[in-house]
Design a protein around this motif. Structure first.
Motif, short mmCIF file in Angstrom:
data_model
loop_
_atom_site.label_atom_id
_atom_site.label_comp_id
_atom_site.label_asym_id
_atom_site.label_seq_id
_atom_site.Cartn_x
_atom_site.Cartn_y
_atom_site.Cartn_z
N VAL A 50 48.34 50.88 87.67
CA VAL A 50 48.82 51.63 86.91
C VAL A 50 47.70 52.59 86.14
CG1 VAL A 50 49.67 51.80 84.52
CG2 VAL A 50 50.49 49.98 85.97
N VAL A 98 51.14 57.94 85.43
CA VAL A 98 52.05 57.83 84.39
C VAL A 98 52.44 59.28 84.15
CG1 VAL A 98 52.61 57.06 82.17
CG2 VAL A 98 51.32 55.28 83.73
N GLN A 104 56.11 61.07 84.38
CA GLN A 104 56.95 61.57 83.25
C GLN A 104 57.27 63.05 83.60
OE1 GLN A 104 53.96 60.52 80.22
NE2 GLN A 104 54.98 58.53 79.54
N PRO A 115 49.55 49.02 78.43
CA PRO A 115 50.66 50.01 78.95
C PRO A 115 51.60 50.91 77.73
CG PRO A 115 50.65 47.80 80.02
CD PRO A 115 49.53 47.81 79.14
N LEU A 116 51.39 50.21 76.53
CA LEU A 116 52.18 50.92 75.63
C LEU A 116 51.28 52.05 75.17
CD1 LEU A 116 54.28 51.16 73.23
CD2 LEU A 116 52.95 49.59 71.94
N GLU A 174 51.57 54.89 77.82
CA GLU A 174 52.95 55.49 77.92
C GLU A 174 53.27 56.38 76.58
OE1 GLU A 174 57.10 54.04 75.75
OE2 GLU A 174 56.22 52.79 77.34
N ALA A 211 52.88 60.69 77.29
CA ALA A 211 53.93 61.26 77.10
C ALA A 211 53.74 62.51 76.13
CB ALA A 211 55.01 60.42 76.11
N ARG A 262 58.78 59.55 76.92
CA ARG A 262 58.58 57.99 76.87
C ARG A 262 59.76 57.21 77.60
NH1 ARG A 262 57.10 55.29 71.45
NH2 ARG A 262 56.86 53.65 72.69
N THR A 271 59.11 56.61 81.26
CA THR A 271 57.76 56.21 81.80
C THR A 271 58.27 55.05 82.90
OG1 THR A 271 56.70 56.62 80.01
CG2 THR A 271 56.06 54.91 81.39
N GLU A 302 58.15 51.53 84.75
CA GLU A 302 58.06 50.01 84.16
C GLU A 302 56.77 49.49 85.01
OE1 GLU A 302 60.30 46.03 83.87
OE2 GLU A 302 61.22 47.51 84.99
#
Length: 693
Positions: free
Chosen positions: A116, A121, A125, A394-395, A398, A402, A426, A429, A431
């Protein structure tokens, strides 16, 4: 929708300016920071051909105006793993928008990379929720990037339609301000700072440090970034980083350094307030510690990061989040100015403001992570957003990407940003695979251990890993086993398995000498799983060997401060060590210590007082302390006498060192621990159980 590419003439002008900057201002900025930065190694070396076109570790293939760039395999593995795991950067394709992402380890996705990354990401998105058509995000972020200018100039050859710049954590003005920790600073600048301190006192040196460093080092570098942005008039998005304000501890009650310019009665009162506050903090009553913390801040002028941080925690508990943030940010920026150990990367408020001013242009948009996280996640950031000091979970990735995608979309379409687009992006995004997140949690436990973080935080990441995958701690077991081997790390079982270079864990494997520096991690691991046999054998002190106490330091961070002398100098109120035993064994700790003013030295084993003796001023004292080990990990702590007097010539000597261009030594000295100090098993073994009469 108007998303036309810059004309060839515009690109040629940008390239010409880039070459001009490369030969003048850029080189001046690079010379100022050469050998500096907190994150170490330089970028990939160039080959002998001075005309070779490169972007980081990727070398141009062919001589045309739009070549492919291929990963240079002649570069060593240690350098390759600092970059994206991409073999080829292809030439631009018709109908495709190209976004170049440049940044440091946060932009690299440290601990989650290569599974990741922020670049992946962001691309996902934009592809699944964006309105810009086909977008390709080119990931040229590098872990340990200390100067983005040269890399940015190289990346212009990739013909980007937009640029994302995610930097700021490795530009620490405080370290350049004094030449501390080996960071280069012009001799004339050091002399200027020394003269200012002599005229106005050490406090003036601290308060002026940021301004001087901004003028001499950080400012020129950031100004060059602004000049490049003015010349390359494609859309830019600048991501301003955030710091883990609530869950990162630069020092604790036992390692809290004293303000360098306090002495006499003020220093004695400050230490008394610190002891009273730390006793309340240790039992969780932060609010009750507030009066003591306020007095500390009043005495030292707000220069103690420990007092600022815990006063900020107290305000956060009381719900005063805005005042709490101001204090927590002040603690973040203050630590490291005169710290006896190098600080971790962080986003200094002055650097963030300087980046914003230099890049405040019509075609530049900003993603302010402090404001973004406060509005959309939590008012004060903690472990939910960060694995450590600045690396995103990861949060965190994300939310940050975004907002970046929304800013890019608006810039490319020449429309105002729509706040609702952040939530919409978001929602698309990808997983994060559970195995990747569990691996990152295990690596976070290791990383936090090496930075001397509290056991509670290490335990949190171990439990988080187990919750994601029941067998995730196999990775920590493999790590401990690899650390215990007497062979080179790359020959260990772990290096042939979970720590292979191409794996997520392997990218973050840095070989160390076998040592006991992982004992805080082992202590928490042991409460969940049996320790690996190889580690128990390596770390066990029951086998009759004499162990130097210098080898038992509880953290790589503090061990690195010892140096090559016959003794280590302790700048903190206590020295903590740890060792492993099967239990039922008696030991003798032979301490050879020296204190500047004399006084009472206390020795504690697993929290219990085992010895107390008095030292004479500036004279070596030897004392044998008997102790009994419990089964598992044991802690030995030396508590030094409080400082009651300060050498009046110490400050003058530090300023003389600055004038001569040497690294100054600012901190108060609590005591010296001679390297002949050792831990010796006492024969025969005995039972720790008491017999009833």
């Amino acid at each position: 929708m108007n998303m036309s590419r810059p004309s060839l003439m515009e690109r040629w002008e940008a390239s010409r300016l880039a070459e001009l900057l490369r030969s003048r201002e850029v080189r001046a900025a690079l010379q100022l920071t050469e050998g500096g930065g907190t994150a170490g190694a330089p970028r990939a070396p160039r080959t002998e051909s001075s005309n070779e076109r490169r972007v980081g570790i990727w070398r141009a293939q062919g001589s045309g105006p739009r070549p492919d760039y291929v990963r240079d395999r002649s570069i060593g593995l240690d350098e390759l793993r600092m970059w994206a795991d991409i073999e080829r950067i292809e030439a631009p394709r018709d109908g495709e928008l190209r976004v170049v992402l440049i940044g440091e380890s946060v932009a690299r996705g440290f601990l989650l990379d290569p599974v990741v990354t922020p670049a992946r990401v962001l691309e996902h998105q934009l592809a699944n929720g964006g309105r810009c058509g086909r977008v390709h995000v080119l990931d040229v972020a590098r872990t340990c990037l200390t100067n983005p200018v040269d890399l940015l100039l190289e990346a212009l050859d990739l013909r980007p339609d937009a640029v994302v710049l995610f930097v700021g954590n490795n530009l620490l003005p405080a370290q350049f301000a004094t030449g501390y920790h080996g960071h280069s600073s012009p001799l004339s600048a050091l002399r200027e700072r020394a003269m200012r301190a002599r005229e106005q006192g050490f406090h003036a040196l601290a308060t002026a440090a940021d301004a001087i460093a901004m003028r001499d080092v950080i400012g020129p570098l950031v100004n060059v970034l602004g000049e490049i942005a003015r010349a390359v008039r494609v859309p830019w998005v600048v991501v301003l980083p955030e710091f883990n304000l609530l869950d990162w501890y630069d020092d604790d009650a036992h390692t809290c350094g004293l303000p360098v310019w306090l002495s006499g009665d003020a220093l004695i009162e400050w230490q008394a307030a610190q002891r009273a506050a730390s006793a309340l903090v240790d039992v969780g009553d932060v609010a009750a510690a507030s009066p003591h913390l306020e007095r500390m801040i009043e005495l030292d002028g707000g220069t103690s990061s420990w007092a600022l941080r815990w006063h900020g925690h107290a305000l956060a508990v009381a719900g005063e989040h805005f005042r709490a943030r101001a204090l927590l940010e002040a603690a973040r920026d203050q630590y490291g100015r005169f710290s006896p150990v190098p600080p971790c990367p962080r986003n200094d408020a002055g650097v963030r403001a300087r980046l914003r001013r230099a890049l405040e242009l019509p075609h530049v948009r900003f993603v302010d992570l402090p404001r973004l996280f406060a509005e959309r996640v939590q008012l004060l950031p903690d472990r939910h957003l960060f694995y450590d000091y600045c690396h995103l979970t990861p949060l965190g990735i994300e939310v940050a990407m975004a907002a970046t995608a929304a800013a890019l979309e608006g810039a490319l379409m020449r429309e105002p940003e729509l706040p609702r687009r952040v939530d919409e992006l978001r929602a698309v995004t990808p997983e994060v695979p559970r195995i990747a997140e569990a691996t990152a949690a295990c690596l976070a436990a290791v990383h936090n251990t090496h930075w001397g973080q509290p056991a509670e935080l290490v335990a949190y990441w171990l439990d988080r890993a187990s919750a994601l995958m029941p067998d995730a701690l196999d990775l920590v077991a493999a790590y401990l086993e690899a650390r215990a081997t007497r062979l080179p790390g790359w020959m260990s079982h772990g290096a042939q398995g979970p720590f292979r270079p191409e794996t997520q864990a392997g990218r973050h494997w840095y070989e160390h000498e076998p040592s006991l520096h992982d004992i805080p991690l082992a202590r928490e691991f042991e409460q969940r799983r049996p320790l690996p046999a190889a580690w128990r054998t390596c770390a066990n002190v029951d086998h009759g060997d004499v162990v130097s106490l210098a080898e038992l330091c509880a953290s790589d961070l503090y061990a690195a401060a010892a140096g090559d002398r016959a003794w280590s100098t302790e700048r903190r109120p206590s020295t903590r060590m740890a060792f492993y035993s099967e239990g039922g064994r008696r030991f003798r700790a032979r301490l050879v210590v020296r204190t500047p003013g004399g006084g009472e030295v206390r020795v504690l084993a697993n929290g219990e007082l085992v010895a107390c003796f008095t030292t004479s001023p500036a004279r070596w004292t030897r004392h044998d302390a008997p102790l009994s080990a419990t089964s598992g990990v044991n802690e030995l702590r030396i508590e030094w006498p409080a400082i009651t007097a300060v050498d009046p010539a110490a400050a003058s000597r530090s300023l003389d060192d600055m004038v001569l261009g040497h690294e100054p030594d600012f901190y108060h000295r609590f005591g010296d621990l001679h390297k002949s100090s050792r831990l010796t098993p006492v024969e025969p073994p005995f039972s720790t159980e008491r017999s009833e009469p």
